[in-house]
Design a protein around this motif. Structure first.
Motif, PDB file in Angstrom:
ATOM      1  N   ARG A  24       0.461  -0.959  -0.120  1.00 25.68           N
ATOM      2  CA  ARG A  24      -0.223   0.627  -0.183  1.00 25.68           C
ATOM      3  C   ARG A  24       1.013   1.379   0.450  1.00 25.68           C
ATOM      4  N   THR A  25       0.226   2.403  -0.061  1.00 27.22           N
ATOM      5  CA  THR A  25       1.084   3.456  -0.329  1.00 27.22           C
ATOM      6  C   THR A  25       0.169   4.587   1.044  1.00 27.22           C
ATOM      7  N   THR A  26      -0.562   4.211   1.357  1.00 30.97           N
ATOM      8  CA  THR A  26      -1.137   4.492   2.892  1.00 30.97           C
ATOM      9  C   THR A  26      -1.076   4.428   4.373  1.00 30.97           C
ATOM     10  N   LEU A  27      -1.075   5.127   4.926  1.00 30.80           N
ATOM     11  CA  LEU A  27      -1.490   4.196   6.279  1.00 30.80           C
ATOM     12  C   LEU A  27      -2.282   4.507   6.586  1.00 30.80           C
ATOM     13  N   ALA A  78      -6.222  -4.598  12.024  1.00 36.89           N
ATOM     14  CA  ALA A  78      -4.890  -4.132  11.828  1.00 36.89           C
ATOM     15  C   ALA A  78      -4.084  -3.277  13.137  1.00 36.89           C
ATOM     16  N   ILE A  79      -3.011  -4.013  12.899  1.00 38.15           N
ATOM     17  CA  ILE A  79      -2.422  -2.643  14.041  1.00 38.15           C
ATOM     18  C   ILE A  79      -1.075  -2.479  13.256  1.00 38.15           C
ATOM     19  N   ALA A  80      -1.282  -0.771  13.096  1.00 39.63           N
ATOM     20  CA  ALA A  80      -0.107   0.165  12.577  1.00 39.63           C
ATOM     21  C   ALA A  80       0.989   0.877  12.953  1.00 39.63           C
ATOM     22  N   GLY A  81       1.677   1.135  12.208  1.00 40.49           N
ATOM     23  CA  GLY A  81       2.500   2.110  12.395  1.00 40.49           C
ATOM     24  C   GLY A  81       2.471   3.182  13.626  1.00 40.49           C
ATOM     25  N   ASN A  82       2.963   4.756  13.107  1.00 44.52           N
ATOM     26  CA  ASN A  82       2.862   5.663  13.655  1.00 44.52           C
ATOM     27  C   ASN A  82       1.904   6.007  13.099  1.00 44.52           C
ATOM     28  N   ALA A  83       0.505   6.523  13.123  1.00 46.77           N
ATOM     29  CA  ALA A  83      -0.536   6.787  13.078  1.00 46.77           C
ATOM     30  C   ALA A  83      -0.268   8.340  12.658  1.00 46.77           C
ATOM     31  N   ALA A 119       2.870   7.414   5.725  1.00 48.73           N
ATOM     32  CA  ALA A 119       4.565   6.348   4.511  1.00 48.73           C
ATOM     33  C   ALA A 119       4.833   6.665   3.850  1.00 48.73           C
ATOM     34  N   ASP A 120       5.647   6.246   2.775  1.00 48.78           N
ATOM     35  CA  ASP A 120       5.189   6.319   1.636  1.00 48.78           C
ATOM     36  C   ASP A 120       4.801   4.901   1.062  1.00 48.78           C
ATOM     37  N   HIS A 121       5.189   3.871   1.537  1.00 46.74           N
ATOM     38  CA  HIS A 121       5.229   2.360   1.839  1.00 46.74           C
ATOM     39  C   HIS A 121       4.301   2.141   3.060  1.00 46.74           C
ATOM     40  N   GLY A 138      11.464   6.488   8.106  1.00 45.26           N
ATOM     41  CA  GLY A 138       9.593   6.130   8.355  1.00 45.26           C
ATOM     42  C   GLY A 138       8.860   6.620   7.257  1.00 45.26           C
ATOM     43  N   ARG A 139       9.955   6.030   5.703  1.00 47.53           N
ATOM     44  CA  ARG A 139       9.036   5.706   4.305  1.00 47.53           C
ATOM     45  C   ARG A 139       8.968   4.427   4.712  1.00 47.53           C
ATOM     46  N   VAL A 140       8.600   3.371   4.901  1.00 46.68           N
ATOM     47  CA  VAL A 140       8.175   2.157   5.326  1.00 46.68           C
ATOM     48  C   VAL A 140       7.164   1.905   6.765  1.00 46.68           C
ATOM     49  N   THR A 141       5.915   1.313   6.540  1.00 41.18           N
ATOM     50  CA  THR A 141       5.846   1.142   7.610  1.00 41.18           C
ATOM     51  C   THR A 141       5.347  -0.187   6.976  1.00 41.18           C
TER      52      THR A 141
END
Length: 340
Positions: free
Chosen positions: A4-7, A17-22, A26-28, A60-63
């Protein structure tokens, strides 16, 4: 491809879903498929650690985000190969016949922590085991094993002799050979179903790592644990990634992940979490009323080591048949762990 390209964070139906820093985009965003319960350390600590490492390595470009319920545990590798997820964790014992060289880390008798085992496993893979190409179709980004698995049951077991005739959940791989050698009647049930299997009395016990006492709430249905030094076996896991998803990332991000995350760094980090989970499982058992730990007698430990020796010889021969220098891989794992 599932990249994906959105967080974002997704909670729909059985998928979590458990995501990173909201707080930033991120770019990816890699989609992770996971099959353990939300409270298990795989989801509570291991995937968050993975996300933390990839975010740090790529500025931070990838999460990533974790989704549960996409497929059962044995189907995870095919799920990644089909592009339905970018990353997953697989347990090799759930797919009999698909993996052979991975049995090398499962052998009983290794002395050392799960962190040491993970590092030794990765190094032996790089030096020997990867030649078998058993993970073809995906990119292996970490290897690790849980701590020594122990027999956990509702009724107390205090000797090896009591295991004969018990109906026990055994996950496959080396554990199956050991269960047969000890006279157990083995049934194969994925780890997420061990609670209901014990609660319904479909099995007398389970052979599973100590950390599962917390992650799978076994203190409620398997109040007794029989402890052998080093455990009966170590389960083999791999973190895998879609080759297409990796190839789709910019070259500088690929290089950062390869240097700072994939391979030994991630293997080491996950191994440390397994080790911590075992310590927490023992503490929980000791603190829970009605639970007990029964330590094997020196005589039983020596007898088990004799049985384990025959299993080790059998597995080394089996792995050697793949063309891998199995004895060298075994010696390397032992030496690496002893030097820890």
């Amino acid at each position: 491809m599932a990249i994906r390209t959105t967080l974002g964070t997704l909670l729909a139906g059985a998928a979590l879903a458990i995501a990173g820093n909201a707080g930033w985009a991120a770019d990816h965003t890699l989609v992770i498929s996971s099959w353990a319960p939300p409270t298990h350390n795989i989801n509570a600590k291991m995937w968050p650690k993975f996300i933390e490492m990839i975010e740090e390595a790529t500025d931070g470009r990838v999460t990533a985000e974790v989704k549960l319920g996409l497929a059962e545990a044995p189907a995870q590798m095919d799920l990644v190969m089909d592009g339905a997820a970018d990353v997953s964790i697989i347990f090799h014992g759930y797919q009999p016949g698909r993996f052979v060289t991975t049995k090398m880390i499962e052998l009983p008798g290794y002395v050392g922590t799960s962190e040491a085992a993970a590092v030794a496993y990765w190094r032996a893979y790089e030096a020997h085991l990867k030649q078998a190409n058993e993970h073809r179709g995906v990119k292996v980004i970490a290897l690790h094993s849980h701590g020594g698995a122990q027999l956990q049951s509702a009724a107390p077991v205090t000797s090896l002799d009591q295991m004969a005739g018990m109906k026990v959940r055994i996950p496959g791989g080396v554990a199956t050979d050991l269960g047969a050698a000890l006279g157990m009647i083995g049934i194969q049930v994925p780890a997420p179903k061990v609670y209901e299997t014990l609660a319904s009395k479909a099995a007398d016990g389970v052979v599973i790592p100590i950390e599962s006492r917390a992650g799978f709430k076994l203190t409620e249905v398997a109040q007794n644990m029989y402890m052998l030094p080093g455990g009966l076996y170590r389960g083999s896991f791999a973190y895998i990634m879609s080759e297409e998803a990796f190839a789709a990332l910019p070259a500088d991000i690929q290089a950062a992940l390869e240097e700072k995350v994939f391979g030994e760094p991630l293997s080491r980090a996950i191994g440390a979490i397994w080790e911590q989970g075992d310590a927490e499982g023992i503490a929980l058992t000791e603190a829970t009323p009605g639970n007990a730990i029964h330590h094997a007698s020196p005589e039983d430990a020596a007898r088990f080591d004799e049985i384990a020796g025959t299993i080790r010889a059998k597995v080394i021969e089996e792995v050697a048949a793949t063309g891998v220098d199995a004895q060298a891989a075994y010696d390397m794992i032992r030496a690496e762990m002893a030097a820890w």
